[in-house]
Design a protein around this motif. Structure first.
Motif, PDB file in Angstrom:
ATOM      1  N   UNK A   1      -4.208   8.931 -10.754  1.00  0.00           N
ATOM      2  CA  UNK A   1      -3.093   8.175 -10.194  1.00  0.00           C
ATOM      3  C   UNK A   1      -3.539   7.172  -9.134  1.00  0.00           C
ATOM      4  N   UNK A   2      -4.761   7.281  -8.696  1.00  0.00           N
ATOM      5  CA  UNK A   2      -5.292   6.417  -7.654  1.00  0.00           C
ATOM      6  C   UNK A   2      -5.555   5.025  -8.214  1.00  0.00           C
ATOM      7  N   UNK A   3      -5.091   4.017  -7.510  1.00  0.00           N
ATOM      8  CA  UNK A   3      -5.326   2.640  -7.923  1.00  0.00           C
ATOM      9  C   UNK A   3      -6.682   2.157  -7.406  1.00  0.00           C
ATOM     10  N   UNK A   4      -7.350   1.319  -8.199  1.00  0.00           N
ATOM     11  CA  UNK A   4      -8.626   0.735  -7.793  1.00  0.00           C
ATOM     12  C   UNK A   4      -9.593   1.809  -7.298  1.00  0.00           C
ATOM     13  N   UNK A   5      -9.927   2.716  -8.179  1.00  0.00           N
ATOM     14  CA  UNK A   5     -10.719   3.882  -7.786  1.00  0.00           C
ATOM     15  C   UNK A   5     -12.128   3.546  -7.312  1.00  0.00           C
ATOM     16  N   UNK A   6     -12.626   2.361  -7.671  1.00  0.00           N
ATOM     17  CA  UNK A   6     -13.981   1.988  -7.268  1.00  0.00           C
ATOM     18  C   UNK A   6     -14.015   0.784  -6.336  1.00  0.00           C
ATOM     19  N   UNK A   7     -12.847   0.261  -5.953  1.00  0.00           N
ATOM     20  CA  UNK A   7     -12.793  -0.918  -5.096  1.00  0.00           C
ATOM     21  C   UNK A   7     -11.869  -0.643  -3.921  1.00  0.00           C
ATOM     22  N   UNK A   8     -12.456  -0.322  -2.783  1.00  0.00           N
ATOM     23  CA  UNK A   8     -11.685   0.035  -1.596  1.00  0.00           C
ATOM     24  C   UNK A   8     -11.268  -1.189  -0.785  1.00  0.00           C
ATOM     25  N   UNK A   9     -11.528  -2.399  -1.328  1.00  0.00           N
ATOM     26  CA  UNK A   9     -11.118  -3.630  -0.644  1.00  0.00           C
ATOM     27  C   UNK A   9      -9.756  -4.119  -1.134  1.00  0.00           C
TER      28      UNK A   9
ATOM     29  N   UNK B   1      -6.275  -0.230  -1.235  1.00  0.00           N
ATOM     30  CA  UNK B   1      -6.456   0.656  -0.088  1.00  0.00           C
ATOM     31  C   UNK B   1      -6.152  -0.115   1.188  1.00  0.00           C
ATOM     32  N   UNK B   2      -5.506   0.537   2.148  1.00  0.00           N
ATOM     33  CA  UNK B   2      -5.227  -0.063   3.452  1.00  0.00           C
ATOM     34  C   UNK B   2      -6.308   0.402   4.417  1.00  0.00           C
ATOM     35  N   UNK B   3      -7.070  -0.555   4.936  1.00  0.00           N
ATOM     36  CA  UNK B   3      -8.151  -0.239   5.866  1.00  0.00           C
ATOM     37  C   UNK B   3      -7.724  -0.655   7.271  1.00  0.00           C
ATOM     38  N   UNK B   4      -7.557   0.319   8.155  1.00  0.00           N
ATOM     39  CA  UNK B   4      -7.151   0.063   9.532  1.00  0.00           C
ATOM     40  C   UNK B   4      -8.350   0.260  10.448  1.00  0.00           C
ATOM     41  N   UNK B   5      -8.674  -0.766  11.231  1.00  0.00           N
ATOM     42  CA  UNK B   5      -9.847  -0.712  12.115  1.00  0.00           C
ATOM     43  C   UNK B   5     -11.081  -0.285  11.336  1.00  0.00           C
TER      44      UNK B   5
ATOM     45  N   UNK C   1     -10.559   3.020  16.795  1.00  0.00           N
ATOM     46  CA  UNK C   1      -9.937   4.327  16.680  1.00  0.00           C
ATOM     47  C   UNK C   1      -8.592   4.246  15.962  1.00  0.00           C
ATOM     48  N   UNK C   2      -8.414   5.052  14.937  1.00  0.00           N
ATOM     49  CA  UNK C   2      -7.163   5.119  14.198  1.00  0.00           C
ATOM     50  C   UNK C   2      -7.084   6.465  13.497  1.00  0.00           C
ATOM     51  N   UNK C   3      -5.883   7.006  13.377  1.00  0.00           N
ATOM     52  CA  UNK C   3      -5.738   8.338  12.784  1.00  0.00           C
ATOM     53  C   UNK C   3      -6.037   8.339  11.288  1.00  0.00           C
ATOM     54  N   UNK C   4      -5.647   7.284  10.582  1.00  0.00           N
ATOM     55  CA  UNK C   4      -5.829   7.214   9.124  1.00  0.00           C
ATOM     56  C   UNK C   4      -6.508   5.899   8.771  1.00  0.00           C
ATOM     57  N   UNK C   5      -7.830   5.856   8.816  1.00  0.00           N
ATOM     58  CA  UNK C   5      -8.536   4.584   8.672  1.00  0.00           C
ATOM     59  C   UNK C   5      -8.514   3.957   7.285  1.00  0.00           C
ATOM     60  N   UNK C   6      -8.539   4.754   6.235  1.00  0.00           N
ATOM     61  CA  UNK C   6      -8.574   4.223   4.873  1.00  0.00           C
ATOM     62  C   UNK C   6      -7.581   5.019   4.039  1.00  0.00           C
ATOM     63  N   UNK C   7      -6.474   4.377   3.665  1.00  0.00           N
ATOM     64  CA  UNK C   7      -5.402   5.138   3.019  1.00  0.00           C
ATOM     65  C   UNK C   7      -4.896   4.454   1.750  1.00  0.00           C
ATOM     66  N   UNK C   8      -4.318   5.280   0.886  1.00  0.00           N
ATOM     67  CA  UNK C   8      -3.571   4.797  -0.272  1.00  0.00           C
ATOM     68  C   UNK C   8      -2.316   5.654  -0.395  1.00  0.00           C
ATOM     69  N   UNK C   9      -1.182   4.983  -0.595  1.00  0.00           N
ATOM     70  CA  UNK C   9       0.101   5.663  -0.691  1.00  0.00           C
ATOM     71  C   UNK C   9       0.601   5.619  -2.124  1.00  0.00           C
TER      72      UNK C   9
ATOM     73  N   UNK D   1     -15.394   6.088  -6.635  1.00  0.00           N
ATOM     74  CA  UNK D   1     -14.787   7.024  -7.581  1.00  0.00           C
ATOM     75  C   UNK D   1     -13.701   7.902  -7.004  1.00  0.00           C
ATOM     76  N   UNK D   2     -12.730   7.296  -6.314  1.00  0.00           N
ATOM     77  CA  UNK D   2     -11.607   8.087  -5.793  1.00  0.00           C
ATOM     78  C   UNK D   2     -10.682   8.498  -6.929  1.00  0.00           C
ATOM     79  N   UNK D   3     -10.149   9.698  -6.837  1.00  0.00           N
ATOM     80  CA  UNK D   3      -9.255  10.202  -7.885  1.00  0.00           C
ATOM     81  C   UNK D   3      -8.154  11.058  -7.273  1.00  0.00           C
ATOM     82  N   UNK D   4      -6.921  10.769  -7.671  1.00  0.00           N
ATOM     83  CA  UNK D   4      -5.772  11.598  -7.319  1.00  0.00           C
ATOM     84  C   UNK D   4      -5.169  12.085  -8.624  1.00  0.00           C
TER      85      UNK D   4
END
Length: 196
Positions: free
Chosen positions: A19-27, A30-34, A59-67, A180-183
């Motif tokens: 279900x994860x989008x762009x499993x090999x491209x985190x740019x 994915x939302x990258x905070x700080x 500093x951020x609680x959730x630096x790299x996220x996908x919703x 290779x992210x996977x949900x």
């Protein structure tokens, strides 16, 4: 007695969808905070130069996220990703409710020693299991099986470097490689399925 050379059948996994989008491209999705994400910086487990360099710059609680939305409420889902420590020791995976970030569960992993760290459950969230597997070449596949509870169908998944076990603080000046992210809906990880 065991029969040598006699096939005993095939090991077949159940059908799953990543279900994860762009499993090999985190740019991309994915939302990258700080966080600075630089694509295609290292050789991934499949032998291609498609692993991204992830470096937290603040500093951020959730630096790299996908919703994700439309998930089945009150069921387990598995987040897995391949990581290479580069110069990072601790990394954390988190499964949380998107609408109420207080309902989250996380697991820490020690990439220096290749072992599990601790876990944390908050609010209505629960964790079934988590693990780290050495896949060779400095790469590990890590996963967390979690459920944010609260009848949530919108879940947020997070990948982030940490300074220590059970720490919520991100180190700066160090990075790790990710690929290779996977949900997947289910209570255990299956073979990686690439998404674009």
């Amino acid at each position: 007695a065991k029969l040598k050379g006699v096939p005993l059948g095939l090991l077949i996994e159940e059908a799953r969808t990543n279900l994860c989008l762009q499993s090999e491209d985190f740019t991309t999705t994915w939302v990258a905070t700080a966080t600075t994400v630089t694509a295609n910086q290292a050789i991934a487990p499949d032998g291609t130069t498609t692993a991204d360099d992830i470096e937290h710059t603040g500093q951020t609680a959730s630096p790299l996220i996908q919703t994700l939305t439309g998930l089945t409420a009150n069921t387990d889902a598995t987040l897995s990703v391949f990581v290479n420590r580069n110069d990072l020791q601790w990394i954390r995976l988190v499964v949380s409710e998107t609408a109420n970030g207080d309902n989250w569960t996380g697991a820490w992993f020690d990439l220096t020693r290749g072992v599990n760290g601790s876990k944390s459950e908050n609010g209505t969230a629960t964790i079934s299991s988590y693990d780290i597997i050495n896949v060779g070449g400095g790469w590990y596949r890590i996963w967390i099986i979690g459920n944010p509870g609260n009848s949530a169908t919108g879940w947020t998944y997070s990948i982030g470097s940490k300074t220590a076990d059970l720490s919520n603080t991100e180190p700066t000046g160090v990075s790790f490689y990710s690929w290779g992210a996977q949900v997947e809906a289910g209570a255990f990880p299956t073979s990686y399925v690439r998404t674009t």
